[in-house]
Enzyme design. Structure first.
Site, mmCIF file in Angstrom:
data_model
loop_
_atom_site.group_PDB
_atom_site.id
_atom_site.type_symbol
_atom_site.label_atom_id
_atom_site.label_comp_id
_atom_site.label_asym_id
_atom_site.label_seq_id
_atom_site.Cartn_x
_atom_site.Cartn_y
_atom_site.Cartn_z
ATOM 1 N N PRO A 191 56.615 43.832 41.481
ATOM 2 C CA PRO A 191 55.541 43.229 42.212
ATOM 3 C C PRO A 191 55.651 41.407 42.258
ATOM 4 C CG PRO A 191 54.707 44.999 40.959
ATOM 5 C CD PRO A 191 56.018 44.781 40.210
ATOM 6 N N CYS A 382 14.885 30.188 35.528
ATOM 7 C CA CYS A 382 14.666 30.243 36.772
ATOM 8 C C CYS A 382 13.541 31.308 36.985
ATOM 9 C CB CYS A 382 15.700 30.009 37.732
ATOM 10 S SG CYS A 382 15.237 29.223 39.295
ATOM 11 N N HIS A 508 18.197 25.943 35.856
ATOM 12 C CA HIS A 508 19.309 26.774 35.280
ATOM 13 C C HIS A 508 20.207 26.183 34.107
ATOM 14 C CE1 HIS A 508 19.166 30.138 37.911
ATOM 15 N NE2 HIS A 508 18.884 29.353 38.867
ATOM 16 N N GLU A 510 22.003 27.173 31.819
ATOM 17 C CA GLU A 510 23.441 27.576 31.682
ATOM 18 C C GLU A 510 24.553 27.022 32.162
ATOM 19 O OE1 GLU A 510 20.940 29.196 33.263
ATOM 20 O OE2 GLU A 510 21.525 30.551 34.895
HETATM 21 N N1 GLN Z 1 13.670 33.678 43.566
HETATM 22 C C1 GLN Z 1 13.268 32.599 42.857
HETATM 23 C C2 GLN Z 1 12.969 31.311 43.902
HETATM 24 O O1 GLN Z 1 13.659 31.371 44.884
HETATM 25 C C3 GLN Z 1 14.223 32.216 41.685
HETATM 26 C C4 GLN Z 1 15.464 31.991 41.848
HETATM 27 C C5 GLN Z 1 16.500 31.710 40.720
HETATM 28 O O2 GLN Z 1 16.385 32.301 39.923
HETATM 29 N N2 GLN Z 1 17.628 31.019 40.949
HETATM 30 O O3 GLN Z 1 12.298 30.429 43.544
#
Ligand code: GLN
Length: 555
Positions: A191, A382, A508, A510
């Site tokens: 391959p 979030c 976030h 992370e």
């Molecule tokens: N749905 C939620 C908002 O729009 C959280 C978004 C998320 O967790 N990234 O605020």
């Protein structure tokens, strides 16, 4: 003059082309070069922001708010750099731009074609990376594998780059897969040969082949690939699946990949690479360590890629604290049906990650309720922060109807709501609060203690916010606002008082965790989970709703 290393994939996708590119980036950075990485994605979406995680895995967010492919997370984590919007190009962006130029009349009556108009637009976007990020060597990865119809314009652009910027300024690396045939116990190179032939037919001759495999690749096999694919023997690099991806840069270093690439580019290293920290990281990753069990309550748990950066950030914190993170994947919608509670009860800590839409929301709220009542460490990211606020409000206001207007437009207690500036927006793509925003940490809180700072900046991706009309009333009942925007308008981090660790961030964290620099909030959370796990006797009590029914016997 910017120099380029191009990565194409052969045979199958998902064999670690992104990690290989990221690792080479690290090797070059270690030699004193300024590097940047770009991903070219052949789909027609403008960005992955509107795509389901089932289709695409996680959406990785950059400082400037670009919603990008998760490979950019690998690049940033491995190389420890910050990338920008120009580092992820999709066919959707390219075509949208070419068509809008045509509508403006920029092409003066010409016929608009894939070659040269689309390929020129691609090359122009490749050129932006070096300029905007001041990079000397730009690594460019094309998504998918050679042979896909969609990726042809990208490959044609890469082919043209060789004569545009000069042969000595480009290196082509082809990452392939060697399948293992169980019956005869051998690896197959056919391959790979076919995919190289395919690549040649579009005019690209690879300078190097990285042959991924699950089994050791011997010298005979390498010389076979070298012979049939017309690539120097030293440029056939086997890359066997390793216990940890952090070993990949060391493996490539060992194989002399960076030296070969620099030689091709006519460069000599500016400094000796120093792998001490990285080797230490790998040693810690390979060491057997006591476990800490973390339940991740989400709705895409079947697809682990959907939570790539969260898992990575947990691992970074685990590595720093000498613990193996054992992930317990809990489907939020299952919790609603009385399933999955055993995992939650075994957990030393609970993470509720980001998400959109109402499916599984009540399950996440139940998980937050369980964490609060049983004093299990909880980290909300979030949506996970919003869930924490909703759960607390239901308890504090004595109303089961408290909610986010995302899930219940008519709730009498909209504790999470749209900000006024979001209300008029109709488009779905790229219209959220995106990218870095400052956050002032309130002294004496867990967040301030974790960061050890007065102020920080974090990456956002959301539409909804904490509703300030509830700040005072929830505050009186034990909600602490530990991170606030500098103008005081936005709650960025909230905590629950009288709990060992219940914290949620509107951003976030992370995305900013690095292997050798775990994010402070993840580190504090894992520390709390270790403590909780150590002192835990028995399992937590179930939420009232779940107590009355026998969990196991429910369908
Ligand atoms: N749905 C939620 C908002 O729009 C959280 C978004 C998320 O967790 N990234 O605020």
């Amino acid at each position: 003059m910017t120099q380029y290393v191009f990565f194409t994939g052969g045979v199958v996708s998902s064999v670690g082309k992104g990690v290989t590119a990221a690792a080479l980036g690290r090797l070059l950075k270690e030699r004193g070069f300024r590097v940047a990485v770009q991903k070219l994605d052949p789909y027609l979406n403008v960005d992955p922001g509107t795509m389901s995680p089932y289709q695409h895995g996680e959406v990785y967010v950059l400082d400037d708010g670009a919603e990008t492919d998760l490979d950019l997370g690998h690049y940033e984590r491995f190389i420890d750099i910050s990338l920008s919007r120009v580092c992820n190009v999709t066919s959707g962006q390219v075509y949208a731009e070419v068509i809008s130029k045509e509508r403006r009349g920029d092409f003066l009556g010409g016929t608009i074609q894939v070659i040269p108009h689309v390929t020129n637009e691609i090359k122009q976007r490749i050129g932006l990376v070096g300029k905007n990020l001041d990079a000397e060597i730009v690594l460019v990865e094309v998504g998918g594998t050679v042979g896909d119809i969609e990726s042809l314009p990208f490959l044609e652009a890469l082919r043209q780059m060789r004569s545009d910027v000069g042969r000595n300024n480009t290196v082509y690396i082809h990452v392939t897969w060697l399948p293992y045939i169980g019956a005869t116990r051998e690896l197959k190179t056919k391959p790979t040969q076919h995919s190289v032939r395919e690549l040649r037919s579009i005019g690209i001759s690879p300078d190097m082949i990285v042959a991924r495999s699950d089994y050791p690749v011997d010298g005979d096999l390498r010389s076979k690939i070298s012979l049939f694919c017309d690539v120097e023997m030293r440029a056939v690099v086997p890359l066997v699946t390793l216990p940890t991806v952090y070993q990949v840069p060391l493996e490539l270093e060992h194989a002399g990949v960076a030296d070969f690439v620099l030689e091709r580019l006519g460069l000599t290293p500016r400094k000796q690479p120093n792998w001490e920290d990285w080797e230490d990281l790998v040693a810690r990753a390979l060491l057997s360590k006591p476990k800490v069990r973390i339940a991740l309550v989400g709705k895409y748990v079947e697809l682990r890629d959907a939570y790539m950066s969260v898992r990575e950030a947990l691992n970074h914190a685990g590595l720093a604290l000498g613990r193996e993170i054992e992930m317990l994947w809990v489907h939020s919608a299952e919790l609603e049906k009385g399933k999955g509670w055993e995992a939650l009860r075994e957990a030393d800590g609970i993470v509720v990650p980001g998400g959109f839409g109402s499916r599984g929301i009540e399950g996440k709220i139940l998980a937050a309720n369980y964490a609060r009542e049983n004093k299990v460490p909880y980290l909300g990211l979030c949506l996970g922060m919003q869930v924490m606020v909703i759960e607390f409000a239901r308890h504090a206001l004595g109303s089961e109807e408290a909610n986010s207007t995302e899930f219940d437009r008519g709730t009498p207690h909209p504790v999470i709501d749209l900000m006024p500036e979001q209300r008029a927006i109709a488009d779905m793509g790229g219209t959220m609060r995106l990218g870095l925003y400052p956050c002032v940490l309130q002294p004496g809180t867990r967040a301030a203690e974790a960061y050890g700072l007065e102020r920080t900046e974090e990456r956002h991706r959301h539409r909804f916010e904490f509703n300030n009309a509830y700040r005072e009333i929830l505050g009186k009942q034990g909600m602490i606002y530990s991170g606030i925007s500098p103008d005081g308008r936005l709650v960025e981090i909230a905590e629950i008082a009288n709990h060992p660790f219940m914290l949620g961030s509107q951003f976030h964290p992370e995305f900013l965790s690095r292997p050798n620099r775990p994010h402070p909030l993840f580190r504090a959370f894992i520390s709390a989970a270790i403590q909780y796990g150590g002192g835990k006797n028995g399992k937590g009590k179930l939420p009232k709703r779940e107590e009355s029914s026998s969990i196991q016997t429910r369908p």
